[in-house]
Design a protein around this motif. Structure first.
Motif, PDB file in Angstrom:
ATOM      1  N   TRP A 149      -0.363   2.199   4.321  1.00 56.26           N
ATOM      2  CA  TRP A 149       0.618   1.332   3.586  1.00 56.26           C
ATOM      3  C   TRP A 149       1.894   1.973   2.769  1.00 56.26           C
ATOM      4  O   TRP A 149       2.971   1.752   2.844  1.00 56.26           O
ATOM      5  N   LEU A 150       1.483   2.789   1.762  1.00 54.86           N
ATOM      6  CA  LEU A 150       2.187   3.518   0.938  1.00 54.86           C
ATOM      7  C   LEU A 150       3.325   4.340   1.918  1.00 54.86           C
ATOM      8  O   LEU A 150       4.444   4.463   1.468  1.00 54.86           O
ATOM      9  N   GLN A 151       2.711   5.145   2.929  1.00 55.89           N
ATOM     10  CA  GLN A 151       3.377   5.923   3.642  1.00 55.89           C
ATOM     11  C   GLN A 151       4.462   5.418   4.663  1.00 55.89           C
ATOM     12  O   GLN A 151       5.641   5.631   4.774  1.00 55.89           O
ATOM     13  N   THR A 152       3.995   4.180   5.283  1.00 61.27           N
ATOM     14  CA  THR A 152       4.761   3.735   6.151  1.00 61.27           C
ATOM     15  C   THR A 152       5.618   2.356   5.874  1.00 61.27           C
ATOM     16  O   THR A 152       6.790   2.242   6.445  1.00 61.27           O
ATOM     17  N   LYS A 153       5.271   1.904   4.846  1.00 61.96           N
ATOM     18  CA  LYS A 153       5.855   0.542   4.258  1.00 61.96           C
ATOM     19  C   LYS A 153       6.790   1.027   3.105  1.00 61.96           C
ATOM     20  O   LYS A 153       8.022   0.416   2.880  1.00 61.96           O
ATOM     21  N   GLU A 154       6.186   1.865   2.334  1.00 64.78           N
ATOM     22  CA  GLU A 154       6.853   2.184   0.999  1.00 64.78           C
ATOM     23  C   GLU A 154       7.517   3.510   0.962  1.00 64.78           C
ATOM     24  O   GLU A 154       8.372   3.672  -0.202  1.00 64.78           O
ATOM     25  N   GLY A 155       7.407   4.153   1.559  1.00 63.59           N
ATOM     26  CA  GLY A 155       8.168   5.451   1.797  1.00 63.59           C
ATOM     27  C   GLY A 155       7.485   6.567   0.781  1.00 63.59           C
ATOM     28  O   GLY A 155       8.106   7.438   0.318  1.00 63.59           O
ATOM     29  N   VAL A 156       6.312   6.345   0.270  1.00 66.98           N
ATOM     30  CA  VAL A 156       5.576   7.100  -0.661  1.00 66.98           C
ATOM     31  C   VAL A 156       4.700   8.349   0.219  1.00 66.98           C
ATOM     32  O   VAL A 156       3.761   8.153   0.594  1.00 66.98           O
ATOM     33  N   SER A 212       1.586  11.494  -0.770  1.00 65.17           N
ATOM     34  CA  SER A 212       0.308  10.809  -0.834  1.00 65.17           C
ATOM     35  C   SER A 212      -0.862  11.246   0.002  1.00 65.17           C
ATOM     36  O   SER A 212      -0.549  11.591   1.118  1.00 65.17           O
ATOM     37  N   GLU A 213      -1.977  10.886  -0.438  1.00 64.44           N
ATOM     38  CA  GLU A 213      -3.112  11.392   0.203  1.00 64.44           C
ATOM     39  C   GLU A 213      -4.331  10.850  -0.139  1.00 64.44           C
ATOM     40  O   GLU A 213      -4.567  10.424  -1.317  1.00 64.44           O
ATOM     41  N   ASN A 214      -5.358  10.766   0.964  1.00 60.28           N
ATOM     42  CA  ASN A 214      -6.689  10.193   0.598  1.00 60.28           C
ATOM     43  C   ASN A 214      -7.546  11.126   0.074  1.00 60.28           C
ATOM     44  O   ASN A 214      -7.848  12.250   0.666  1.00 60.28           O
ATOM     45  N   ALA A 222       3.290   1.482 -10.058  1.00 63.91           N
ATOM     46  CA  ALA A 222       2.886   0.164 -10.328  1.00 63.91           C
ATOM     47  C   ALA A 222       3.750  -0.775  -9.898  1.00 63.91           C
ATOM     48  O   ALA A 222       3.098  -1.857  -9.547  1.00 63.91           O
ATOM     49  N   HIS A 223       5.128  -0.509  -9.925  1.00 64.98           N
ATOM     50  CA  HIS A 223       6.209  -1.507  -9.232  1.00 64.98           C
ATOM     51  C   HIS A 223       5.659  -1.759  -7.977  1.00 64.98           C
ATOM     52  O   HIS A 223       5.839  -3.239  -7.376  1.00 64.98           O
ATOM     53  N   LEU A 224       5.401  -1.056  -6.965  1.00 64.59           N
ATOM     54  CA  LEU A 224       5.179  -1.023  -5.541  1.00 64.59           C
ATOM     55  C   LEU A 224       3.901  -1.748  -5.147  1.00 64.59           C
ATOM     56  O   LEU A 224       3.934  -2.738  -4.539  1.00 64.59           O
ATOM     57  N   MET A 225       3.090  -1.410  -6.011  1.00 69.58           N
ATOM     58  CA  MET A 225       1.592  -2.079  -5.787  1.00 69.58           C
ATOM     59  C   MET A 225       1.158  -3.398  -6.381  1.00 69.58           C
ATOM     60  O   MET A 225      -0.041  -4.066  -6.410  1.00 69.58           O
ATOM     61  N   GLY A 226       2.020  -3.637  -7.595  1.00 61.59           N
ATOM     62  CA  GLY A 226       1.755  -4.952  -8.398  1.00 61.59           C
ATOM     63  C   GLY A 226       0.793  -4.556  -9.630  1.00 61.59           C
ATOM     64  O   GLY A 226      -0.115  -5.545  -9.630  1.00 61.59           O
ATOM     65  N   LEU A 227       0.680  -3.476  -9.965  1.00 63.60           N
ATOM     66  CA  LEU A 227      -0.315  -3.025 -10.996  1.00 63.60           C
ATOM     67  C   LEU A 227       0.092  -3.416 -12.323  1.00 63.60           C
ATOM     68  O   LEU A 227       1.284  -3.294 -12.896  1.00 63.60           O
ATOM     69  N   PRO A 228      -0.876  -4.036 -13.208  1.00 58.46           N
ATOM     70  CA  PRO A 228      -0.318  -4.371 -14.654  1.00 58.46           C
ATOM     71  C   PRO A 228      -0.281  -2.950 -15.491  1.00 58.46           C
ATOM     72  O   PRO A 228      -0.801  -2.252 -15.267  1.00 58.46           O
ATOM     73  N   GLY A 229       0.299  -3.087 -16.647  1.00 52.35           N
ATOM     74  CA  GLY A 229       0.205  -2.030 -17.511  1.00 52.35           C
ATOM     75  C   GLY A 229      -1.043  -1.699 -17.928  1.00 52.35           C
ATOM     76  O   GLY A 229      -1.321  -0.616 -18.409  1.00 52.35           O
ATOM     77  N   ALA A 230      -2.095  -2.532 -17.949  1.00 50.56           N
ATOM     78  CA  ALA A 230      -3.389  -2.304 -18.400  1.00 50.56           C
ATOM     79  C   ALA A 230      -4.076  -1.057 -17.553  1.00 50.56           C
ATOM     80  O   ALA A 230      -4.894  -0.427 -17.629  1.00 50.56           O
ATOM     81  N   PHE A 235      -9.454  -4.547  -6.306  1.00 55.23           N
ATOM     82  CA  PHE A 235      -8.524  -4.139  -5.291  1.00 55.23           C
ATOM     83  C   PHE A 235      -8.680  -5.245  -4.054  1.00 55.23           C
ATOM     84  O   PHE A 235      -9.923  -5.570  -3.766  1.00 55.23           O
ATOM     85  N   LYS A 236      -7.519  -5.956  -3.971  1.00 57.55           N
ATOM     86  CA  LYS A 236      -7.659  -7.191  -3.010  1.00 57.55           C
ATOM     87  C   LYS A 236      -6.818  -6.713  -1.705  1.00 57.55           C
ATOM     88  O   LYS A 236      -7.188  -7.209  -0.646  1.00 57.55           O
ATOM     89  N   GLY A 237      -6.500  -5.377  -1.582  1.00 57.85           N
ATOM     90  CA  GLY A 237      -5.841  -5.018  -0.102  1.00 57.85           C
ATOM     91  C   GLY A 237      -4.467  -4.383  -0.484  1.00 57.85           C
ATOM     92  O   GLY A 237      -3.885  -4.767  -1.376  1.00 57.85           O
ATOM     93  N   ALA A 238      -4.156  -3.704   0.450  1.00 57.57           N
ATOM     94  CA  ALA A 238      -2.645  -3.030   0.274  1.00 57.57           C
ATOM     95  C   ALA A 238      -1.587  -3.888   0.251  1.00 57.57           C
ATOM     96  O   ALA A 238      -1.633  -4.902   1.268  1.00 57.57           O
ATOM     97  N   GLY A 239      -0.858  -3.749  -0.847  1.00 59.33           N
ATOM     98  CA  GLY A 239       0.384  -4.802  -0.725  1.00 59.33           C
ATOM     99  C   GLY A 239       0.104  -6.025  -1.523  1.00 59.33           C
ATOM    100  O   GLY A 239       0.909  -6.806  -1.903  1.00 59.33           O
TER     101      GLY A 239
END
Length: 586
Positions: A486-493, A496-498, A525-533, A558-562
């Protein structure tokens, strides 16, 4: 009778010996003014000839004889003498040195918190330091059931926890023939998912209607020979069939709750019809209020409008009544049951109960005999820990809510069942999963909240400059690879690696980064919707190309990519009640 005489009796009433000291919060043996007092109860000292031996107290004087101890009130030790040289008389200073130092006063005992599960009841009584021996006796009253992996192995005092309270319609005991389905195997008649927040500032009791249409999943169930049998799931059935039907155990009900709400119950507590009768009798009756007179031919409840104190058979009739409330359905009965629960909690926290040793002992006996729990919380120490954690929650912040539902369109004209309201229910479930209170509470110190918010403020890197390693730390299998794609194809990150699985599972997703990677962290954090915590300032690691990278660990939340992981700042507005408010059934 004096304390010495009671010490020799074979049939001691513990209520005559032990009283609650409001200054220390401990139970003490009622002795003469000159005798030292013990904070450890002994329900009965063995009579002459008994084989049982009373446990030796750690503070017993080394040279004290049995006769000396009896002369001082049974198991209460004689005070130690100061050590002195042979032949030297004991001085007043020596006697003073032998005495114990001043006992530091503890704060007043917190109020006992109790729960009852609607048509049945569940109560945990915090008996504090009332004595290990008596707690072991209470442990023998509790029935345990092995539900395998459906429940946790133990209880943590440092985490939020979810306990599924199940009231069955199984009619055991005398006088229950008029209630429930005749010959019922014990279905999940009343169901409450109790969530207690991590910081103990609030709790939510989520009622789940018995007539809610659900899909019951496959359920591994322990058999009497300790083997495991998988009971096939069933789609489109009432929630109450998740227990008892086809041999399903409480673990099946726990798995069904998770399937419906996404909230994972940690443990279960189950009771049947007798519990509400014995518990309300033990506490001396529960105060209820009726907005109108009730004469219900099905439950046999017959009360005029106004305030009443009910117990025993009448209390069971009250919580079983359905056709006299609102639209005569189960949803209105749930509201009345919640009001009853709140009233019982207020009764339990009243000084009339808290300072009455006899009533507390009766209640402890009734509560433990009523309970069936999973093995993870079947020990006396664990039940005591749960009770003490529950005591910390203020009644005004204990919210009673019901799963948002709508009439089942498949029923046609006559609505008999309900289904989850997919518009409003997910918000309720998310609030509970994310530890968000339905009442106004101060959950965090302002400085901590400000620090978390500050991590998200500032410039952000371009997605192409974000370098991150992804680990699976408790998310569903394949989540790391799904997120990478998702990060590589949708968001241009692209950097990244597994990185496979994390060394240990995490409850929540985290992103660790070095100080010079803060801009990258804010962008991810902006792309994935991560909270500051979720952002954890730390250090970078070396990726497969030998370059510094951040570490994203996908936790159990974790609920799923995006899908955003930012928790709601406040719970949705729902129809609710709180434990501190008096309401009249209508």
């Amino acid at each position: 009778m004096d304390a010495q005489g009671r010490g020799r009796a074979d049939n001691i009433d513990p209520a005559d010996q032990w009283v609650l000291n409001p200054n220390t919060g401990e139970y003490e043996l009622r002795l003469g003014p000159s005798a030292p007092q013990s904070s450890v109860p002994s329900p009965r000292r063995p009579a002459p000839g008994d084989n049982a031996r009373a446990p030796r107290r750690r503070d017993a004087a080394p040279g004290a004889t049995r006769e000396t101890r009896q002369a001082r009130g049974g198991d209460v030790p004689a005070p130690r003498s100061a050590r002195r040289r042979s032949g030297e008389p004991e001085t007043p200073q020596g006697r003073r040195a032998a005495r114990r130092g001043p006992v530091k006063k503890k704060s007043k005992a917190k109020k006992v918190l109790a729960w009852t599960a609607g048509s049945t009841a569940f109560v945990l009584v915090a008996i504090g330091t009332a004595g290990y021996l008596y707690l072991k006796h209470l442990e023998g009253n509790v029935t345990t059931t092995d539900v395998g992996s459906a429940a946790k192995d133990g209880f943590s005092k440092d985490d939020a926890f979810n306990i599924l309270i199940i009231g069955t319609d199984k009619r055991t005991g005398k006088g229950n023939e008029g209630y429930g389905d005749k010959g019922s195997v014990g279905h999940a008649d009343t169901n409450i998912l109790l969530h207690v927040s991590k910081d103990r500032t609030n709790a939510t009791a989520l009622s789940i209607p018995r007539d809610l249409i659900v899909n019951v999943p496959d359920c591994p169930t322990k058999q009497p020979d300790n083997s495991e049998k998988v009971i096939p799931g069933t789609d489109g059935v009432r929630f109450n069939t998740s227990l008892g039907q086809d041999g399903r155990d409480p673990g099946c009900t726990m798995r069904t709750v998770q399937a419906v709400t996404g909230i994972v119950p940690d443990h279960f507590m189950m009771v049947d019809f007798n519990a509400v009768k014995t518990l309300t009798t033990a506490v001396g009756g529960v105060d209820v209020c009726l907005a109108h007179a009730v004469n219900d031919k099905d439950s046999h409840l017959n009360l005029p409008a106004g305030e009443h104190k009910i117990e025993g058979e009448q209390a069971l009739a009250f919580v079983r009544t359905r056709h006299s409330w609102g639209n005569q359905g189960d949803l209105d009965r749930i509201k009345v049951q919640q009001q009853f629960m709140a009233s019982l909690m207020r009764k339990m926290s009243s000084s009339d109960t808290l300072t009455n040793p006899s009533k507390l002992i009766d209640l402890a006996e009734a509560a433990t005999k009523a309970l069936t729990v999973d093995k993870g919380i079947g020990s006396v120490g664990t039940l005591k820990d749960i009770a003490l954690e529950l005591k910390k929650v203020p009644p005004k912040n204990i919210s009673f809510v019901t799963v948002p539902v709508i009439d089942n369109p498949a029923d046609g004209v006559v609505h008999k069942t309900v289904i989850v309201n997919q518009t409003t229910a997910p918000q309720v479930f998310d609030a509970i999963k994310n530890d968000v209170s339905f009442t106004e509470v101060k959950k965090k110190q302002k400085a901590e909240k400000d620090a978390e918010a500050a991590r998200l403020k500032g410039s952000r890197s371009a997605p192409s400059d974000v370098r991150v390693r992804i680990l699976n730390g408790g998310a569903d299998s394949g989540s790391a690879q799904e997120t990478l794609a998702w990060l590589q194809t949708k968001e241009g990150v692209l950097k990244s690696e597994n990185a496979g699985n994390a060394p240990a599972p995490l409850a929540r997703t985290t992103l660790e980064y070095a100080p010079d990677q803060a801009a990258q962290a804010r962008e991810l954090a902006h792309l994935m919707g991560l909270p500051g915590a979720a952002l954890k300032p730390g250090r970078s690691v070396t990726n497969s190309q030998g370059l510094p990278a951040m570490t994203l660990t996908l936790g159990k939340d974790f609920k799923g990519a995006g899908v955003s992981l930012t928790a709601p700042s406040k719970a949705p507005s729902v129809d609710k009640s709180t434990a501190d408010k008096v309401q009249c059934a209508s």
